[in-house]
Every structure is written in structure tokens, then in C-alpha cells.
Design an enzyme around this catalytic site. Structure first.
Site, short mmCIF file in Angstrom:
data_model
loop_
_atom_site.label_atom_id
_atom_site.label_comp_id
_atom_site.label_asym_id
_atom_site.label_seq_id
_atom_site.Cartn_x
_atom_site.Cartn_y
_atom_site.Cartn_z
N SER A 69 0.74 -1.18 0.00
CA SER A 69 -0.06 0.00 -0.06
C SER A 69 0.91 1.07 0.00
O SER A 69 1.89 1.37 0.50
CB SER A 69 -1.11 -0.04 1.23
OG SER A 69 -1.86 -1.11 1.36
N1 SAH Z 1 -1.30 -4.49 3.83
C1 SAH Z 1 -0.40 -4.82 2.72
C2 SAH Z 1 -1.28 -4.39 1.32
C3 SAH Z 1 -1.37 -5.90 0.75
S1 SAH Z 1 -2.39 -5.64 -0.78
C4 SAH Z 1 0.55 -3.47 2.92
O1 SAH Z 1 0.71 -3.19 3.81
O2 SAH Z 1 1.39 -3.41 1.90
C5 SAH Z 1 -3.78 -6.19 -0.36
C6 SAH Z 1 -3.52 -7.78 0.32
O3 SAH Z 1 -4.67 -8.43 0.49
C7 SAH Z 1 -2.93 -8.68 -0.79
O4 SAH Z 1 -1.77 -9.64 -0.25
C8 SAH Z 1 -4.18 -10.14 -1.00
O5 SAH Z 1 -3.56 -11.16 -1.33
C9 SAH Z 1 -4.83 -9.87 0.19
N2 SAH Z 1 -6.32 -10.41 0.26
C10 SAH Z 1 -7.07 -10.23 -0.69
N3 SAH Z 1 -8.24 -10.69 -0.18
C11 SAH Z 1 -8.02 -11.37 0.91
C12 SAH Z 1 -8.75 -12.31 1.91
N4 SAH Z 1 -10.21 -12.50 1.51
N5 SAH Z 1 -8.15 -12.54 2.98
C13 SAH Z 1 -7.04 -12.21 3.25
N6 SAH Z 1 -6.22 -11.58 2.33
C14 SAH Z 1 -6.57 -11.02 1.29
#
Ligand code: SAH
Length: 219
Positions: A69
Site C-alpha cells: 500500500s
Molecule cells: N497491507 C499490505 C497491502 C497488501 S495488498 C501492505 O501493507 O502493503 C492486499 C492484500 O490483501 C494482498 O496481499 C491480497 O492477497 C490480500 N487479500 C485479498 N483478499 C483477501 C482475503 N479475502 N483474505 C485475506 N487477504 C486477502
């Protein structure tokens, strides 16, 4: 910390300070949130080839079609969650990715649970958090749409992927006076804050955003 993560000019303290200045210019005012972001070495969480861009205010690829993010969005969401409250309290993050946001949350509260549906990403998050000696985040490989019933209720729930509608288990697992923030919508998305009050759930619509989609099941 090893030279591999601390030796670059581009990842220097000055570069990090500049990122905090930019967040201020963009309107982040909560000093606690700014300090939490300043304390987390974002370059540890991005691919080595991208480390020189770690302190730009941009989302960066994580692999598996996912992104780390943007610092502004992390700051904004946490600022909204904290506004008018003393603390985040027990916090659940859905979508841990590489663990960056979980590390920021761990600067602000002692109880952080983070779930991720893609196993190799969860392993990355684990390794990254260990590398910065952040051991209090509890990581779980699971579909976050179901929340984390075994650790509920949560004072704070933060969702890092966009849903078409609010997953009901997340509402059910919100403590009284708890707050949930999530990007809502397919195509155009909007940050939505939901507060659990005595009289029911109160919804506030905030900024337009762009997140990867919240998906079902695990892989
Ligand atoms: N929080 C992270 C951002 C990751 S992007 C950061 O600090 O950079 C969003 C993430 O959500 C991805 O890794 C994706 O695999 C996850 N995701 C999507 N749907 C999900 C679900 N139903 N349960 C858990 N994780 C999920």
C-alpha cells in the site's frame, strides 16, 4: 541491522524524513501516526530491486499481482481509525501482504492480528517482520472475509483490499464502539468507515481510492 538493508543512500534517514514531510503536505496531521510510519523501514518490505523507491508515496508490486500500500493511504486509514480515540486497541488487518501496514499498526497498539490468503505472501510478511524484530504481529493464513472469530471481538478492523460489500462477519466481530475501515466498490472505490454504536452501525464515506480486490478462499 545488516548493511544489506541499512547501507543504501536511497534508504537513508533523510529519505524517510522527506516521506514524512510529504505526508504532512498531503494533510496527515496525527503526530502519532506520522511517528509510527517514520519508525518502519519500508525498504525492508519491498523487493530489493525496488528498494530505492521504497520512500516514494506510491504503491509498489509485491508479486502475486499484489501491491504494498501507498504510505499516504496507510496513514490516512489509521488516522481516521484513531480520530477522537485514545488507542486502536485490539486490531485485525485483512490482507497482510508483505506485512508493511501490520508493522505500522504494531507501532500503535500491542495487539495486532493480520490475515493473508496467499501463503507465500504470508511467509514474506513473517520474514519481513522478523527482519525488523517486530514479533508482536500474529499472522494467519486465512480468508479474511470470515474475520478471525477465535480472536474476536476487535476494537479496530482495517481491510487492505476492496470489497463489493461489507463482509458480515467483520461487522459481527467488531467490539462495541469499534471501528472498521475498508475500501468499498468494484471499479471506482471509496474508503468507508463503519462505527459500531449502541444505536447500530454508522457509516461514513471518505476518499476515493484504488486497492486490489478482496478475493475468496486461500491459495
Ligand atoms: N497491507 C499490505 C497491502 C497488501 S495488498 C501492505 O501493507 O502493503 C492486499 C492484500 O490483501 C494482498 O496481499 C491480497 O492477497 C490480500 N487479500 C485479498 N483478499 C483477501 C482475503 N479475502 N483474505 C485475506 N487477504 C486477502
Amino acid at each position: 541491522m545488516s548493511g544489506a538493508v541499512s547501507g543504501f543512500g536511497m534508504t537513508s534517514q533523510r529519505t524517510r524524513t522527506r516521506m514524512i514531510e510529504r505526508l504532512r503536505e498531503q494533510g496527515i496531521v496525527d503526530e502519532e501516526v506520522l511517528a509510527a510510519i517514520a519508525a518502519v523501514p519500508r525498504h525492508v518490505f519491498v523487493e530489493e530491486a525496488l528498494a530505492s523507491r521504497a520512500y516514494e508515496d506510491t504503491a509498489l508490486p509485491l508479486g502475486f499481482s499484489q501491491t504494498i500500500s501507498q504510505p499516504y493511504v496507510v496513514a490516512r486509514m489509521i488516522e481516521v481509525l484513531l480520530a477522537g480515540r485514545d488507542e486502536l486497541g485490539k486490531t485485525l488487518e485483512i490482507g497482510a501482504g508483505c506485512g508493511y501496514q501490520a508493522a505500522v499498526l504494531a507501532q500503535l497498539t500491542d495487539e495486532v492480528y493480520a490475515v493473508e490468503r496467499i501463503a507465500p505472501l504470508l511467509a514474506k510478511a513473517k520474514a519481513n517482520l522478523r527482519a525488523i524484530r517486530q514479533l508482536k504481529v500474529r499472522l494467519k493464513h486465512a480468508d479474511g472475509q470470515l474475520g478471525l472469530p477465535e480472536a474476536a471481538p476487535f476494537a479496530t478492523i482495517i481491510v487492505a483490499a476492496a470489497a463489493a460489500h461489507v463482509p458480515r462477519p467483520l461487522l459481527q466481530q467488531l467490539a462495541p464502539n469499534g471501528r472498521l475501515i475498508l475500501p468499498l466498490g468494484t471499479g471506482t472505490q471509496q474508503l468507508v468507515l463503519i462505527e459500531r454504536r449502541a444505536e447500530g452501525f454508522v457509516e461514513t464515506r471518505l476518499d476515493a481510492v484504488r486497492f486490489v480486490p478482496l478475493l475468496s478462499g486461500v491459495e
